[in-house]
Design an enzyme around this catalytic site. Structure first.
Site, PDB file in Angstrom:
ATOM      1  N   ALA B  35       0.838  -1.205   0.000  1.00 58.44           N
ATOM      2  CA  ALA B  35       0.000   0.000   0.000  1.00 58.44           C
ATOM      3  C   ALA B  35       0.871   1.252   0.000  1.00 58.44           C
ATOM      4  O   ALA B  35       1.935   1.277   0.609  1.00 58.44           O
ATOM      5  CB  ALA B  35      -0.899   0.008   1.231  1.00 58.44           C
ATOM      6  N   ASP B  36       0.420   2.311  -0.714  1.00 59.60           N
ATOM      7  CA  ASP B  36       1.080   3.608  -0.565  1.00 59.60           C
ATOM      8  C   ASP B  36       0.216   4.470   0.357  1.00 59.60           C
ATOM      9  O   ASP B  36      -0.794   4.001   0.896  1.00 59.60           O
ATOM     10  CB  ASP B  36       1.340   4.258  -1.933  1.00 59.60           C
ATOM     11  N   SER B  37       0.613   5.722   0.547  1.00 56.23           N
ATOM     12  CA  SER B  37      -0.084   6.550   1.540  1.00 56.23           C
ATOM     13  C   SER B  37      -1.561   6.747   1.178  1.00 56.23           C
ATOM     14  O   SER B  37      -2.423   6.766   2.050  1.00 56.23           O
ATOM     15  CB  SER B  37       0.614   7.905   1.670  1.00 56.23           C
ATOM     16  N   ASP B  39      -3.445   4.603  -0.546  1.00 58.60           N
ATOM     17  CA  ASP B  39      -4.130   3.329  -0.292  1.00 58.60           C
ATOM     18  C   ASP B  39      -4.512   3.217   1.183  1.00 58.60           C
ATOM     19  O   ASP B  39      -5.590   2.727   1.517  1.00 58.60           O
ATOM     20  CB  ASP B  39      -3.211   2.145  -0.621  1.00 58.60           C
ATOM     21  N   THR B  40      -3.598   3.636   2.063  1.00 64.68           N
ATOM     22  CA  THR B  40      -3.836   3.506   3.495  1.00 64.68           C
ATOM     23  C   THR B  40      -5.031   4.365   3.916  1.00 64.68           C
ATOM     24  O   THR B  40      -5.887   3.920   4.670  1.00 64.68           O
ATOM     25  CB  THR B  40      -2.565   3.937   4.275  1.00 64.68           C
TER      26      THR B  40
END
Lengths: 417, 78
Positions: B35-37, B39-40
């Site tokens: 996950a990237d920021s 996605d989080t």
């Protein structure tokens, strides 16, 4: 300064007639209509219930499920068409200087579906902003160029062009000019659009811009016909690889055609109506011819903007007669929008591809759906009605105009050493 | 596995496009599940929607693994 020569070395198309360039071209020369009833949403309350949709498209053929979910359909279309163009070009980016390969990608509207979905869900809520973090990066027009650069690692100039329905022609002209000036070796360029949704159809319906011939969708796009009643919305993408001729030769690339001129002008008249005498249309063709160092007798085919609207078709043909004089009656003219519908921001790119394929194959794709002559359109013009025509095409000019009064014109020529 | 845990896992599998076997309690969204920021943030929003809770930002920042998400929701979902 000696300008570099620029050639077309790869093509990709995702259109209502087919999802690859060979399928698209086959549809064009066979006079196939891409129009049918809309499947993407319930049209019961809409004035127009048909469009030229892309068919049998699965984004997961081009990206994994997770990526597909994070991009708007206009970016999915861009990725699909560029994939075909890159493969077609034979370019191996690992062996090339990717700092000098750019992406210029046009769209007229961009992520309208994303915008509609996010705003609708906000409007249904209690006023608490619960926007998806991908809302903005899914919607913005430039993100298509960004995604393409990320996928292929291309670090040259990268941006979007926006001029409504002229957007992707502006992208092509910019890419052409940057290569000519030596600012880059190669570009992925073109455009995509995906507005067949409630907001797109409802919005264009409100302008009375769309045909409402719901009982006969496949004959609704009828440019130059007396009974034309508006354009038919289309969607899809067109991708071109433009390249410095010397760069293309060095890697042994196949060359489709040479791009030799690009023109731009404005009507400065009205936000949506064309100039009545086609002044901007005339000027833009003059600009493209001058840019190419050509005269009116060098052009054998004009792929017109020809959207099938009552006013637009007349002003464009008037401009052609005014500018080309006697030559207007020797060349072939056609509107491939009679088959594809109007791909808006992607129109310039897919029609550039039609023009290039015409130059390569010496076949003029037809203007289908001609039933009744319009007395306001010069009957001596060869509008290539209903059937393709074979002729030698030394050079083709492709017009694309946009709301706002933006006009663009590009010229592709048979490649000779 | 609790009902909450299975629903959390299903969201993670769907949103991050990962295999169910990878979604272990120790798995970190960013280090293990790709996950990237953005996605989080989306995951937290999906949890809020699924369980009808509001997760304050300062609490959300503490949720970095699958187990932490399940524990938070088991404690806060009525």
């Amino acid at each position: 300064m000696q300008l570099k020569r620029v050639v077309v070395t790869g093509l990709g198309a995702l259109t209502p007639l087919g999802n690859t360039v060979p399928e698209y071209w086959n549809g064009l020369v066979n006079g196939v209509s891409g129009a049918a009833m809309i499947t993407k949403f319930d049209t019961e309350k809409f004035k127009t219930k048909f469009a030229c949709e892309v068919k049998n498209f699965n984004p997961e053929d081009f990206m994994d499920k997770k990526e597909a979910r994070k991009v708007d359909p206009f970016v999915q279309y861009a990725i699909a068409a560029t994939h075909e163009a890159v493969v077609d070009s034979g370019a191996n980016f690992e062996e090339l200087n990717t700092d000098r390969i750019g992406v210029i990608w046009g769209a007229g509207i961009g992520g309208l579906k994303t915008f509609l979905d996010e705003i609708s869900s906000f409007a249904k809520g209690d006023g608490t902003p619960r926007y998806n973090p991908f809302f903005i990066p899914k919607m913005i027009i430039d993100i298509a160029a960004g995604h393409i650069s990320i996928k292929y690692g291309l670090r040259g100039p990268n941006f979007a062009t926006v001029s409504a329905c002229a957007s992707s022609n502006n992208a092509i002209i910019d890419a052409f000019n940057y290569i000519r000036l030596g600012k880059a070796d190669m570009f992925i360029t073109g455009g995509s659009e995906a507005i067949i949704n409630e907001a797109g159809i409802g919005g264009f319906n409100a302008m009375h811009a769309l045909s409402t011939r719901n009982d006969s969708p496949e004959t609704a796009s009828r440019p130059f016909d007396l009974d034309r009643d508006g354009f038919v919305a289309g969607e899809g993408a067109g991708a071109l690889i433009l390249e410095d001729l010397e760069h293309a030769k060095k890697r042994g690339a196949k060359i489709y055609a040479e791009i030799v001129g690009g023109g731009m002008s404005a009507d400065a008249n009205h936000i949506t109506a064309p100039h009545p005498e086609g002044l901007g249309a005339r000027n833009v063709m003059v600009a493209a011819l001058e840019d190419a160092g050509m005269t009116v007798d060098d052009i054998d085919y004009i792929n017109v903007h020809g959207t099938s609207t009552p006013l637009g078709d007349i002003s464009e043909t008037t401009a052609i007669v005014n500018l080309f004089g006697e030559n207007a009656y020797k060349l072939n003219i056609s509107s491939t929008k009679s088959m594809t519908g109007h791909l808006l921001g992607a129109a310039g790119a897919v029609e550039a591809i039609a023009s290039i394929m015409a130059v390569v194959n010496d076949i003029v794709p037809p203007t289908i759906n001609h039933f009744t002559d319009d007395p306001a359109i010069d009957p001596q013009l060869n509008l290539t009605f209903n059937k393709p025509q074979k002729r030698v095409i030394r050079a083709a000019l492709s017009n694309t105009f946009g709301f706002g009064g933006h006009n663009t014109s590009v010229i592709f020529k048979k490649f000779e050493e | 596995m609790s009902d909450i845990a299975s629903r959390v896992k299903a969201i993670i599998v769907e949103k991050l496009g990962v295999d169910e076997n990878e979604v272990t309690p120790e798995a970190s969204f960013t280090n293990d599940l790709g996950a990237d920021s953005l996605d989080t943030v989306e995951l937290i929003m999906e949890f809020e929607k699924e369980f009808n809770v509001a997760i304050p930002d300062e609490q959300a920042e503490q949720i970095a693994t699958v187990g932490q998400a399940i524990a938070y929701l088991e404690k806060n979902v009525k």
